[in-house]
Design a protein around this motif. Structure first.
Motif, PDB file in Angstrom:
ATOM      1  N   SER A  38       0.886   4.719  -2.664  1.00  0.00           N
ATOM      2  CA  SER A  38      -0.236   4.913  -1.738  1.00  0.00           C
ATOM      3  C   SER A  38       0.204   5.457  -0.380  1.00  0.00           C
ATOM      4  O   SER A  38      -0.560   6.166   0.283  1.00  0.00           O
ATOM      5  CB  SER A  38      -1.004   3.600  -1.550  1.00  0.00           C
ATOM      6  N   ASP A  39       1.437   5.123   0.048  1.00  0.00           N
ATOM      7  CA  ASP A  39       1.914   5.622   1.345  1.00  0.00           C
ATOM      8  C   ASP A  39       2.845   6.825   1.186  1.00  0.00           C
ATOM      9  O   ASP A  39       3.462   7.266   2.160  1.00  0.00           O
ATOM     10  CB  ASP A  39       2.618   4.512   2.132  1.00  0.00           C
ATOM     11  N   SER A  42      -1.146  11.602  -1.539  1.00  0.00           N
ATOM     12  CA  SER A  42      -2.574  11.521  -1.233  1.00  0.00           C
ATOM     13  C   SER A  42      -3.295  10.677  -2.277  1.00  0.00           C
ATOM     14  O   SER A  42      -2.767  10.392  -3.358  1.00  0.00           O
ATOM     15  CB  SER A  42      -3.172  12.928  -1.202  1.00  0.00           C
ATOM     16  N   GLY A  43      -4.530  10.288  -1.939  1.00  0.00           N
ATOM     17  CA  GLY A  43      -5.325   9.513  -2.886  1.00  0.00           C
ATOM     18  C   GLY A  43      -5.556  10.271  -4.188  1.00  0.00           C
ATOM     19  O   GLY A  43      -5.545   9.681  -5.281  1.00  0.00           O
ATOM     20  N   VAL A 227      -5.555  -0.479  -4.066  1.00  0.00           N
ATOM     21  CA  VAL A 227      -5.312   0.543  -3.045  1.00  0.00           C
ATOM     22  C   VAL A 227      -6.486   0.616  -2.074  1.00  0.00           C
ATOM     23  O   VAL A 227      -6.310   0.699  -0.848  1.00  0.00           O
ATOM     24  CB  VAL A 227      -5.071   1.916  -3.714  1.00  0.00           C
ATOM     25  N   ILE A 228      -7.713   0.554  -2.616  1.00  0.00           N
ATOM     26  CA  ILE A 228      -8.913   0.602  -1.767  1.00  0.00           C
ATOM     27  C   ILE A 228      -8.947  -0.613  -0.845  1.00  0.00           C
ATOM     28  O   ILE A 228      -9.241  -0.508   0.354  1.00  0.00           O
ATOM     29  CB  ILE A 228     -10.175   0.668  -2.649  1.00  0.00           C
ATOM     30  N   LEU A 230      -6.443  -2.364   0.179  1.00  0.00           N
ATOM     31  CA  LEU A 230      -5.370  -2.245   1.168  1.00  0.00           C
ATOM     32  C   LEU A 230      -5.836  -1.389   2.346  1.00  0.00           C
ATOM     33  O   LEU A 230      -5.531  -1.680   3.502  1.00  0.00           O
ATOM     34  CB  LEU A 230      -4.135  -1.625   0.503  1.00  0.00           C
ATOM     35  N   ASP A 231      -6.602  -0.329   2.049  1.00  0.00           N
ATOM     36  CA  ASP A 231      -7.137   0.523   3.109  1.00  0.00           C
ATOM     37  C   ASP A 231      -8.178  -0.207   3.956  1.00  0.00           C
ATOM     38  O   ASP A 231      -8.505   0.250   5.061  1.00  0.00           O
ATOM     39  CB  ASP A 231      -7.765   1.780   2.499  1.00  0.00           C
ATOM     40  N   ARG A 232      -8.717  -1.299   3.424  1.00  0.00           N
ATOM     41  CA  ARG A 232      -9.730  -2.074   4.164  1.00  0.00           C
ATOM     42  C   ARG A 232      -9.113  -3.304   4.841  1.00  0.00           C
ATOM     43  O   ARG A 232      -9.794  -4.294   5.075  1.00  0.00           O
ATOM     44  CB  ARG A 232     -10.857  -2.492   3.218  1.00  0.00           C
ATOM     45  N   ASP A 233      -7.814  -3.218   5.091  1.00  0.00           N
ATOM     46  CA  ASP A 233      -7.086  -4.218   5.884  1.00  0.00           C
ATOM     47  C   ASP A 233      -6.839  -5.542   5.175  1.00  0.00           C
ATOM     48  O   ASP A 233      -6.533  -6.548   5.824  1.00  0.00           O
ATOM     49  CB  ASP A 233      -7.798  -4.481   7.222  1.00  0.00           C
TER      50      ASP A 233
END
Length: 276
Positions: A38-39, A42-43, A227-228, A230-233
């Motif tokens: 993920s880092d 790209s998605g 992954v989603i 993780l993007d939402r903290d």
């Protein structure tokens, strides 16, 4: 009600152990590799990398008839387990996009060979009045692997290599029960031709449509949900635990669905599941 004879029981146990290992490998690699990449990519590329496992499964379907005729179905399943173990060992050390993509394809191919042979052998050997229950237990064992994989990631989020090597070790251990039932499995499963795949899909379009929808939901939920999140903290453990909860319903529900198939029939059971 006729009980399975001891050789059948041994085969059931061996095949169920095998599918649990299949679920563990898929349940670990789907969310773990998505998080690791993920880092780095790209998605869109992360989603494409996830698709490599499914592509490998499709390749396994095409290779299975020829390998089954040459090696026998039992040895083909053993070869599939070996491919899975080799791919998991490679994935423990790979982090770049294309090498991971290739290793995931090999993992999917090996999983396809193992999973298809095991499921076909169980279907062929189960008594009609017990088939729904046996296949429900089998599918629950598969789902259990999808529960344990993300749960292990949540417990050890900073040790991905150890997790993958542990999965490889478990895969290698399942060679023992699979080898013990290699001959009866080869007698039960007679490979057809890959040319019959299209005719099978056209003969049972609804079954394949349901399977397509279910597998798409599974892949998205297990691979990309962490992954989603993780993007939402959410932290890694929290994100992966959400993927752990998803297949718990499969573990609980599959034996019940199997009983419903035996008692209520396919049409009512399918309609009930769609309603839920």
């Amino acid at each position: 009600m006729a009980r399975p004879q001891p050789p059948q029981k041994r085969m059931f146990i061996a095949l169920i152990l095998g599918v649990t290992m299949f679920g563990l490998a898929m349940g670990t690699t789907y969310p773990l590799l998505g998080l690791l990449l993920s880092d780095r990519v790209s998605g869109a590329l992360n989603g494409l990398n996830t698709a490599a496992t499914g592509l490998g499964l499709m390749i396994g379907v095409l290779l299975l008839p020829g390998l089954g005729r040459r090696l026998g179905a039992g040895r083909t399943a053993l070869a599939g387990v070996g491919l899975m173990a080799a791919a998991l060992i490679a994935l423990a050390f790979l982090r770049d996009f294309w090498p991971v993509f290739a290793a995931r394809m090999i993992l999917g191919c090996g999983a396809g060979l193992t999973f298809i042979v095991a499921e076909t052998a169980l279907n062929a050997s189960a008594a009609p009045e017990r088939r729904g229950l046996i296949m429900g237990i089998y599918t629950a064992a598969n789902a259990l692997g999808f529960v344990l994989g993300p749960a292990m990631i949540a417990l050890m989020p900073d040790r991905p290599a150890r997790l993958l090597l542990g999965c490889a070790a478990i895969a290698l251990m399942t060679l023992v029960p699979f080898a013990a039932v290699e001959r009866p499995v080869s007698r039960l499963v007679v490979p057809g031709s890959a040319r019959h795949i299209v005719s099978a899909i056209t003969a049972f379009p609804l079954a394949f449509a349901f399977l397509f929808i279910a597998s798409m939901i599974d892949a998205v939920a297990i691979s990309l949900m962490p992954v989603i999140m993780l993007d939402r903290d959410f932290n890694v453990s929290q994100a992966v635990l959400l993927a752990t909860v998803f297949p718990v319903g499969l573990v609980i529900g599959q034996p019940l669905i199997g009983l419903a198939l035996d008692r209520a029939g396919r049409r009512r059971t399918v309609l009930g599941c769609c309603g839920l």
